[in-house]
Design an enzyme around this catalytic site. Structure first.
Site, PDB file in Angstrom:
ATOM      1  N   HIS A   6       0.855  -1.188   0.000  1.00  0.00           N
ATOM      2  CA  HIS A   6       0.000   0.000   0.000  1.00  0.00           C
ATOM      3  C   HIS A   6       0.883   1.226   0.000  1.00  0.00           C
ATOM      4  O   HIS A   6       1.942   1.250   0.602  1.00  0.00           O
ATOM      5  CB  HIS A   6      -0.915  -0.005   1.233  1.00  0.00           C
ATOM      6  CG  HIS A   6      -1.952   1.085   1.219  1.00  0.00           C
ATOM      7  ND1 HIS A   6      -1.725   2.349   1.706  1.00  0.00           N
ATOM      8  CD2 HIS A   6      -3.238   1.082   0.766  1.00  0.00           C
ATOM      9  CE1 HIS A   6      -2.825   3.075   1.558  1.00  0.00           C
ATOM     10  NE2 HIS A   6      -3.750   2.347   0.997  1.00  0.00           N
ATOM     11  N   GLU A  66      -7.451  -4.363   0.007  1.00  0.00           N
ATOM     12  CA  GLU A  66      -8.165  -4.922  -1.146  1.00  0.00           C
ATOM     13  C   GLU A  66      -8.325  -6.429  -1.013  1.00  0.00           C
ATOM     14  O   GLU A  66      -9.354  -7.001  -1.363  1.00  0.00           O
ATOM     15  CB  GLU A  66      -7.436  -4.619  -2.469  1.00  0.00           C
ATOM     16  CG  GLU A  66      -7.553  -3.184  -2.961  1.00  0.00           C
ATOM     17  CD  GLU A  66      -6.474  -2.284  -2.405  1.00  0.00           C
ATOM     18  OE1 GLU A  66      -5.699  -2.737  -1.529  1.00  0.00           O
ATOM     19  OE2 GLU A  66      -6.400  -1.123  -2.815  1.00  0.00           O
TER      20      GLU A  66
END
Lengths: 373, 373
Positions: free
Chosen positions: B256, B314
């Site tokens: 991320h 996600e």
């Protein structure tokens, strides 16, 4: 260390652009290499679009092709037209109708390998949407676009059903060119933030229209001419304006956040208005507006000496578009029809930059709340 | 002096907010005063909305009133439903349908003195639009909302027509709470730029949906689970993942931009997925996903030592929403249904700030072009 907060980002340079240069201290606006004064009164709307998108003017063959591709995209999908009818029945303002129906345009685009297809469809259809909606709002059927006419002429034709005069078309094109781009204004910045996510062009343009609708967006001609109509006769100008200033009201049409000298757009639009008068336009409102302007500038200098407030772009936009034959409610939608060229050019420039736009925030809320229920 | 350009604005603090705090180095996310871990699994969707909008949890009477007002706004205007049918016939992606039809919502709002009326209508109707569109897209009639059900339960009911289990509702609410706000992400910043113009809430939300559609918007669960399905059996995990890494492919679901340690949202969603399994959810995909995760983390450490790539939000979003019963195409629209609470809270915060957001640009294009045609 507490980081510095830049609310509004007004002191921050967010990008370098090839599209336009706004120099408020010098009163200078450059659009794709041309001083505004050089471009606005000379180029057709199509030439300015091509210039913004490709950083050069088209040759004759390219221009013919470009005009043809725009003209070929003037038919609205039937879903869009149905939505315009329903929206007109709800009497929504024109900008709300434009924002909402513009969103449908990406859904019925024919597949194309041309990276400019969506740009051309959106640009070609903005005037079609506005003109069709305007007529529906007034209980009239939309007028089918005329593929032989240019972008600006066809817009005027679809509004009224009358063939516009050359002077009207020139006046409108000068306006569209003048507002085609203006640095990182709110709507352009909104479009760039959205497109930087990698989304489609329609999403960015719909966001920009939504931002342009806002009353704090500069440049869109709001009630500048309303004062002129309210004054009605040259003799009343001083009395009405003096009363407004003494009540502390802001005089619409004077002063600008960026331009500390005369707004170059005001000059260009003022000259265009004069040319329309010379070509036989309605002199009554023109003379009244000039007199109101003169009185307003004199009184502003009297009450706010040294503030150096000048006539701004809204004032002359309102005057010019009135002389072209438009009602006030069409001014901001017509601004969108001009600015979409710049929005799209900025979106393509932002796409090339290949990076998201995402500032930081700091948190001043509470911490350590516990769930007790 | 050449000014410093801040492309992407990533080093600039644009505002102070009371809504959420994202600390990527500490792996900490605070939402309206609550650590994510404290809020996500406890609050209903309605409680989180109230909390974000009013900076405190509602008491019992306020909560009942708030739930009732949301439930009362679940009916779509007939124009919106007609547009959904037409859009489904064009087979547009769900996010495109949501962006386009959301624009209609402001046009048929009943007049109201309540400053939250537009916020409530938009929030209540997002799940109705998504569920109705999902069914139309699959040739089924929309299911009328059930006014007795909560926000999350009713969404699941409108999708399938089945009464969801308590575990499914809790799983979905944990997800919606987890993604309800996350600092100045792209779509939230887009909403703030738009609303700062003084425009209506719908314009800002439509812009945010358009930005969320973009593939560079973080947090929206894309193809994270596709790798899991592609692998299919635990024994194939190492072979498939090793081949992907050696081909230079990015492993979706890991790493991320902001969180350098474990993303706190991943933990919360992982725990929620486990609870769904304990309540009888489909263990096959869960076990496979866990095995793929373990193998991926081991291989990433082998090929990219020290990069410290972690499972991101996600990955667990995809797993959790799959276990709740959703197909991949519904993941990003469901993210929008969660994030709209944050978007709206940011819009109200930005309105209070009463200033436009408009950075500067500098010009690098040509100058002095002359009109010669």
């Amino acid at each position: 260390m507490t980081p510095t907060i830049h609310p509004g980002l007004e002191d921050i340079v967010a990008a370098s652009t090839r599209l336009s240069s706004v120099d408020g201290l010098a009163g200078e606006l450059i659009i794709a290499g041309f001083a505004l004064e050089e471009l606005a009164g000379n180029a057709t709307a199509e030439e300015t679009l091509f210039l913004l998108w490709h950083d050069r003017l088209p040759d004759a063959a390219e221009l013919a092709d470009f005009c043809g591709r725009l003209a070929a995209q003037r038919t609205l999908p039937s879903v869009t037209l149905d939505l315009l009818r329903a929206t007109a029945a709800a009497k929504a303002p024109v900008m709300d109708a434009l924002r909402t129906t513009a969103g449908t345009l990406s859904l019925w685009l024919p597949p194309s390998d041309d990276p400019w297809a969506e740009a051309i469809a959106l640009t070609a259809r903005f005037p079609v949407i506005v003109a069709a909606y305007w007529r529906l709002l007034h209980g009239e059927e939309p007028i089918a676009p005329d593929p032989v006419m240019g972008h600006a002429a066809n817009y005027l034709y679809m509004l009224s059903g009358n063939q516009p005069t050359k002077a009207q078309v020139r006046g409108l094109e000068t306006y569209l060119n003048t507002v085609s781009d203006h640095g990182f204004n709110i709507s352009t910045f909104a479009a760039r933030v959205i497109i930087a996510s990698g989304t489609d062009l329609t999403s960015a343009i719909v966001g920009a229209v939504g931002a342009l609708k806002g009353p704090l967006h500069g440049g869109a001609p709001g009630p500048a001419l309303e004062t002129v109509f309210e004054i009605g006769r040259v003799e009343r100008a001083e009395e009405v304006l003096r009363a407004k200033i003494e009540r502390g009201e802001r005089l619409m049409g004077f002063g600008h956040r960026v331009y500390k000298v005369r707004d170059p757009r005001a000059d260009v639009l003022s000259a265009a208005a004069e040319r329309l008068i010379e070509a036989g336009g309605d002199r009554t409102v023109y003379d009244l507006a000039r007199s109101v302007e003169e009185t307003a500038l004199r009184l502003l200098e009297e009450y706010k000496p040294g503030r150096n407030l000048k006539t701004n772009v809204e004032f002359y936009t309102a005057l010019l578009l009135h002389l072209v034959g438009m009602e006030t409610e069409l001014f901001t939608p017509t601004f969108a029809i001009g600015r979409i060229g710049g929005w799209i050019a900025h979106c393509f420039e932002q796409r090339e930059a290949k990076r998201i736009i995402r500032p930081q925030s700091i948190y001043h809320g509470p911490r350590g709340r516990q769930w007790q229920r």
